[in-house]
Design a protein around this motif. Sequence first.
Motif, PDB file in Angstrom:
ATOM      1  N   ARG A 157       0.623  -1.361  -0.023  1.00  0.00           N
ATOM      2  CA  ARG A 157       0.075  -0.052  -0.027  1.00  0.00           C
ATOM      3  C   ARG A 157       0.776   1.392  -0.023  1.00  0.00           C
ATOM      4  O   ARG A 157       0.855   2.238  -0.880  1.00  0.00           O
ATOM      5  N   TYR A 158       1.819   1.310   1.063  1.00  0.00           N
ATOM      6  CA  TYR A 158       2.684   2.663   1.070  1.00  0.00           C
ATOM      7  C   TYR A 158       3.681   2.743   0.128  1.00  0.00           C
ATOM      8  O   TYR A 158       4.029   3.795  -0.343  1.00  0.00           O
ATOM      9  N   PHE A 159       4.000   1.430  -0.478  1.00  0.00           N
ATOM     10  CA  PHE A 159       4.957   1.470  -1.599  1.00  0.00           C
ATOM     11  C   PHE A 159       4.404   2.139  -2.718  1.00  0.00           C
ATOM     12  O   PHE A 159       4.785   3.093  -3.592  1.00  0.00           O
ATOM     13  N   GLY A 160       2.966   1.700  -3.005  1.00  0.00           N
ATOM     14  CA  GLY A 160       2.253   2.184  -4.352  1.00  0.00           C
ATOM     15  C   GLY A 160       1.988   3.654  -4.013  1.00  0.00           C
ATOM     16  O   GLY A 160       2.034   4.462  -5.143  1.00  0.00           O
ATOM     17  N   ALA A 161       2.123   4.248  -2.944  1.00  0.00           N
ATOM     18  CA  ALA A 161       1.660   5.479  -2.378  1.00  0.00           C
ATOM     19  C   ALA A 161       2.958   6.413  -2.462  1.00  0.00           C
ATOM     20  O   ALA A 161       2.897   7.614  -2.280  1.00  0.00           O
ATOM     21  N   GLY A 162       4.179   5.648  -2.443  1.00  0.00           N
ATOM     22  CA  GLY A 162       5.258   6.613  -2.551  1.00  0.00           C
ATOM     23  C   GLY A 162       5.768   6.911  -0.961  1.00  0.00           C
ATOM     24  O   GLY A 162       6.507   7.820  -0.832  1.00  0.00           O
ATOM     25  N   GLY A 184      -3.191   1.961  -3.590  1.00  0.00           N
ATOM     26  CA  GLY A 184      -2.262   2.888  -2.794  1.00  0.00           C
ATOM     27  C   GLY A 184      -1.914   4.017  -3.886  1.00  0.00           C
ATOM     28  O   GLY A 184      -1.889   5.285  -3.491  1.00  0.00           O
ATOM     29  N   ALA A 185      -1.623   3.710  -4.933  1.00  0.00           N
ATOM     30  CA  ALA A 185      -1.671   4.905  -5.874  1.00  0.00           C
ATOM     31  C   ALA A 185      -2.715   5.578  -6.541  1.00  0.00           C
ATOM     32  O   ALA A 185      -2.562   6.446  -7.377  1.00  0.00           O
ATOM     33  N   ARG A 186      -3.921   5.063  -6.170  1.00  0.00           N
ATOM     34  CA  ARG A 186      -5.217   5.782  -6.697  1.00  0.00           C
ATOM     35  C   ARG A 186      -5.715   5.399  -8.122  1.00  0.00           C
ATOM     36  O   ARG A 186      -6.184   5.826  -8.645  1.00  0.00           O
ATOM     37  N   GLU A 187      -4.979   4.157  -8.510  1.00  0.00           N
ATOM     38  CA  GLU A 187      -5.128   3.598  -9.876  1.00  0.00           C
ATOM     39  C   GLU A 187      -6.400   2.820  -9.803  1.00  0.00           C
ATOM     40  O   GLU A 187      -6.099   1.430  -9.884  1.00  0.00           O
ATOM     41  N   TYR A 188      -7.477   3.203  -9.718  1.00  0.00           N
ATOM     42  CA  TYR A 188      -8.739   2.357  -9.160  1.00  0.00           C
ATOM     43  C   TYR A 188      -9.107   1.474 -10.439  1.00  0.00           C
ATOM     44  O   TYR A 188      -9.483   0.310 -10.560  1.00  0.00           O
ATOM     45  N   GLY A 189      -9.115   2.124 -11.738  1.00  0.00           N
ATOM     46  CA  GLY A 189      -9.441   1.538 -12.636  1.00  0.00           C
ATOM     47  C   GLY A 189      -8.442   0.143 -12.934  1.00  0.00           C
ATOM     48  O   GLY A 189      -8.976  -0.903 -13.525  1.00  0.00           O
ATOM     49  N   HIS A 226     -19.456  -8.369  -6.514  1.00  0.00           N
ATOM     50  CA  HIS A 226     -20.278  -7.647  -7.462  1.00  0.00           C
ATOM     51  C   HIS A 226     -21.257  -6.507  -6.991  1.00  0.00           C
ATOM     52  O   HIS A 226     -21.980  -6.013  -7.827  1.00  0.00           O
ATOM     53  N   ARG A 227     -21.578  -6.771  -5.673  1.00  0.00           N
ATOM     54  CA  ARG A 227     -22.719  -5.738  -5.435  1.00  0.00           C
ATOM     55  C   ARG A 227     -21.795  -4.577  -4.318  1.00  0.00           C
ATOM     56  O   ARG A 227     -22.524  -3.755  -3.822  1.00  0.00           O
ATOM     57  N   SER A 228     -20.747  -4.689  -4.240  1.00  0.00           N
ATOM     58  CA  SER A 228     -19.877  -3.828  -3.199  1.00  0.00           C
ATOM     59  C   SER A 228     -18.788  -2.852  -4.008  1.00  0.00           C
ATOM     60  O   SER A 228     -18.366  -3.254  -5.119  1.00  0.00           O
ATOM     61  N   ASP A 229     -18.363  -1.975  -3.410  1.00  0.00           N
ATOM     62  CA  ASP A 229     -17.236  -0.973  -3.971  1.00  0.00           C
ATOM     63  C   ASP A 229     -16.078  -0.997  -3.271  1.00  0.00           C
ATOM     64  O   ASP A 229     -15.659  -0.480  -2.307  1.00  0.00           O
ATOM     65  N   TRP A 230     -15.346  -2.296  -3.661  1.00  0.00           N
ATOM     66  CA  TRP A 230     -14.363  -2.777  -2.857  1.00  0.00           C
ATOM     67  C   TRP A 230     -13.086  -1.942  -2.936  1.00  0.00           C
ATOM     68  O   TRP A 230     -12.001  -2.166  -2.104  1.00  0.00           O
ATOM     69  N   VAL A 231     -13.011  -0.965  -3.716  1.00  0.00           N
ATOM     70  CA  VAL A 231     -11.950  -0.112  -4.234  1.00  0.00           C
ATOM     71  C   VAL A 231     -11.710   0.930  -2.942  1.00  0.00           C
ATOM     72  O   VAL A 231     -10.889   1.661  -2.906  1.00  0.00           O
ATOM     73  N   HIS A 232     -12.635   1.123  -1.876  1.00  0.00           N
ATOM     74  CA  HIS A 232     -12.315   1.876  -0.679  1.00  0.00           C
ATOM     75  C   HIS A 232     -11.391   1.261   0.142  1.00  0.00           C
ATOM     76  O   HIS A 232     -11.582   1.845   1.374  1.00  0.00           O
ATOM     77  N   GLY A 233     -10.701   0.411   0.042  1.00  0.00           N
ATOM     78  CA  GLY A 233     -10.043  -0.415   1.171  1.00  0.00           C
ATOM     79  C   GLY A 233      -8.997   0.649   1.891  1.00  0.00           C
ATOM     80  O   GLY A 233      -8.927   0.532   3.177  1.00  0.00           O
ATOM     81  N   PHE A 234      -8.188   1.425   1.214  1.00  0.00           N
ATOM     82  CA  PHE A 234      -7.283   2.412   1.655  1.00  0.00           C
ATOM     83  C   PHE A 234      -7.751   3.745   1.721  1.00  0.00           C
ATOM     84  O   PHE A 234      -7.015   4.333   2.464  1.00  0.00           O
ATOM     85  N   GLU A 235      -8.413   4.248   0.713  1.00  0.00           N
ATOM     86  CA  GLU A 235      -8.544   5.674   0.713  1.00  0.00           C
ATOM     87  C   GLU A 235     -10.073   5.740   0.593  1.00  0.00           C
ATOM     88  O   GLU A 235     -10.771   5.079   0.035  1.00  0.00           O
ATOM     89  N   CYS A 236     -10.517   7.024   1.312  1.00  0.00           N
ATOM     90  CA  CYS A 236     -11.832   7.274   1.170  1.00  0.00           C
ATOM     91  C   CYS A 236     -12.249   8.123  -0.086  1.00  0.00           C
ATOM     92  O   CYS A 236     -12.632   9.147   0.072  1.00  0.00           O
ATOM     93  N   ALA A 237     -11.928   7.559  -1.205  1.00  0.00           N
ATOM     94  CA  ALA A 237     -12.307   8.064  -2.316  1.00  0.00           C
ATOM     95  C   ALA A 237     -12.915   7.074  -3.479  1.00  0.00           C
ATOM     96  O   ALA A 237     -12.667   6.018  -3.306  1.00  0.00           O
ATOM     97  N   LYS A 238     -13.527   7.701  -4.453  1.00  0.00           N
ATOM     98  CA  LYS A 238     -14.376   6.855  -5.375  1.00  0.00           C
ATOM     99  C   LYS A 238     -13.657   6.769  -6.680  1.00  0.00           C
ATOM    100  O   LYS A 238     -12.893   7.716  -7.040  1.00  0.00           O
ATOM    101  N   SER A 239     -13.667   5.526  -7.390  1.00  0.00           N
ATOM    102  CA  SER A 239     -12.855   5.536  -8.847  1.00  0.00           C
ATOM    103  C   SER A 239     -13.731   6.289  -9.810  1.00  0.00           C
ATOM    104  O   SER A 239     -14.894   6.652  -9.567  1.00  0.00           O
TER     105      SER A 239
END
Length: 438
Positions: free
Chosen positions: A74-79, A293-298, A425-438
Motif C-alpha cells: 500500500r505505502y510503496f504504491g503511494a510512495g 495505494g497509488a489511486r489507480e482504481y481502474g 459484484h455488489r460492493s465498491d471494494w476499491v475503498h480499502g485504503f482511501e476514502c475516494a471513489k473510482s
Amino acid sequence: MTKGRPWRLIAGFALPVLLSQIFQQLYNTADTLIVGRFLGDGALAAVSSSGPLIFLLVSFFEGLTLGAGIAISRYFGAGDDARVERAIHTNIVVSFLSGIALSVFGVLLTPSILRWMGTDPEVLPEAISYFRYYFAGVLAVVLYNACKSIMNALGDSKRPLYYLLLSSATNVALDILFIGGFRWGVWSAAVATVISQAISVVLCLMQLSRKTARYRLQWAKLRIDREMLGQIVRYGLPSGIGFANVIVQANINTFGKIAIAACGTYSKLEGFAFLPITSFTMALTTYTSQNLGAREYGRAKKGARFGIVCAMILAEFIGFAMYAFMPYLAGFFSSTPEVIRLATNQTRTISLFYCLLAYSHAVSSVLRGAGKAFVPMAVMLAIWCVLRITYITLIMQYSHELRFLYYAYPLTWSISSVIFFLYYHRSDWVHGFECAKS
C-alpha cells in the motif's frame, strides 16, 4: 505494478512466486516421499498424521506476514517511504517473536495435541519426534516467510526464488543422506527441513541489510510500530484460519494408518497442484494493494478481473489432471494398493471442484489487497470452519465413512463462492485504503 499492462505484470510477478512455492512445497513433500519410500507406511502416516496441525499453527503467523506485505504494498504504491520502512522493521520483529512463541508452544504441546487429534498409537511416537524437531526450528520458517513477504510487496519475487532453489536442493540432499544413507528416523526429515530453511533466511536477511537497498533493514531500527502492527493484524489475521482442517484430520486419524497415509499423500499432491493458483492470488493481493495505494482504481479492477478468471480456468485444468493421473502420482509415495486406492478416491471426489476453491481464494486476495480483510475472515470462519466442522460432526455420527469427509470440501467451497460472488459484484471494494471513489 502501477504501470504497464495488468495481465503481464500479474503473470510476470506470479511466475517466480510459483517457482518459489514449488520449491518451498518440496520441503515437506520431500520428507513425505523419502520417508514413505525408505521407512514404510507407518513412518509415512507419522509425517502425514498431523500435517494440518503444522498448517494451522504456522499459517496463523504466515497470515501476519501476508498482512505486513499488504501494508508495505500500500505505502510503496503511494510512495510513502517512511511508512514502508516502519512496516518492514515491525514485520521482522513480530515474526521473530512469533517464531519463538510458536517454537515453545509446539515443542511443549505437540504430544497433547496429537493425542487429542486421535493419532494412531502405532505411529504416535514417531509423529511426536517429527513435530518436536520441526517446531524446535520453526523460527527459520516464520522468518523466511516474513522476508519473502517484504520482497514480494516491493515487487521482487525473483530473489526469494533464487534463495529457495539452493535451500530446496539442500533439503532433498539432506533427506536422502539422513534417511536413505544413515537410516536415521523420521525426526531427521524435520532436521533437514529446518537446516535448509535457515539457509534461505540468512540469504534473505543479507539481501535486505545491503547498504545499497532502497528500503534497508537496519538492526538499530528494529522495533514494533503501533500503527503498522495494527494494520498487520487487521490485514493478516484473517489469512491464518485453518482450524477446520485439524478437525478433518482428527476424524481421518480414526480410520487407521492406511487412511492417514492415503490422505497425507493426497494432501501433499494437492498442495503442489494448487501452487499456480496460490501464486496468482498472491500476485493479485500485491497488485491490488499497490494500485489502490497509488489511486489507480481502474487498473485495480481490470487486474482483479484478469486474475480471478485465470485462477478459475487454471484450477479446473489442474483438477482434471489430478483426476486422471492420481493413481500414478500416489504410487510415488507408497506402493501399498490400498493407500493408492484411497488417495485416488479422495482426489476424484474433490478435484473437479477446484475452480470454486480458486474463485474463493482469488476474490479473498483482491479484497485483502483492498483492505477489506474482514469479509474473507467472516466467510471463512462461518463456512470453512463452523459449517465444515458442524457437517463433519453430524455426518460422522450418521455414517462413519471416509467419502463423507471428502464431501465437506466441495460443499463448503460452493457456499463460500456464492457468498463471495454476491459481495464482490455488489460492493465498491476499491475503498480499502482511501476514502475516494473510482
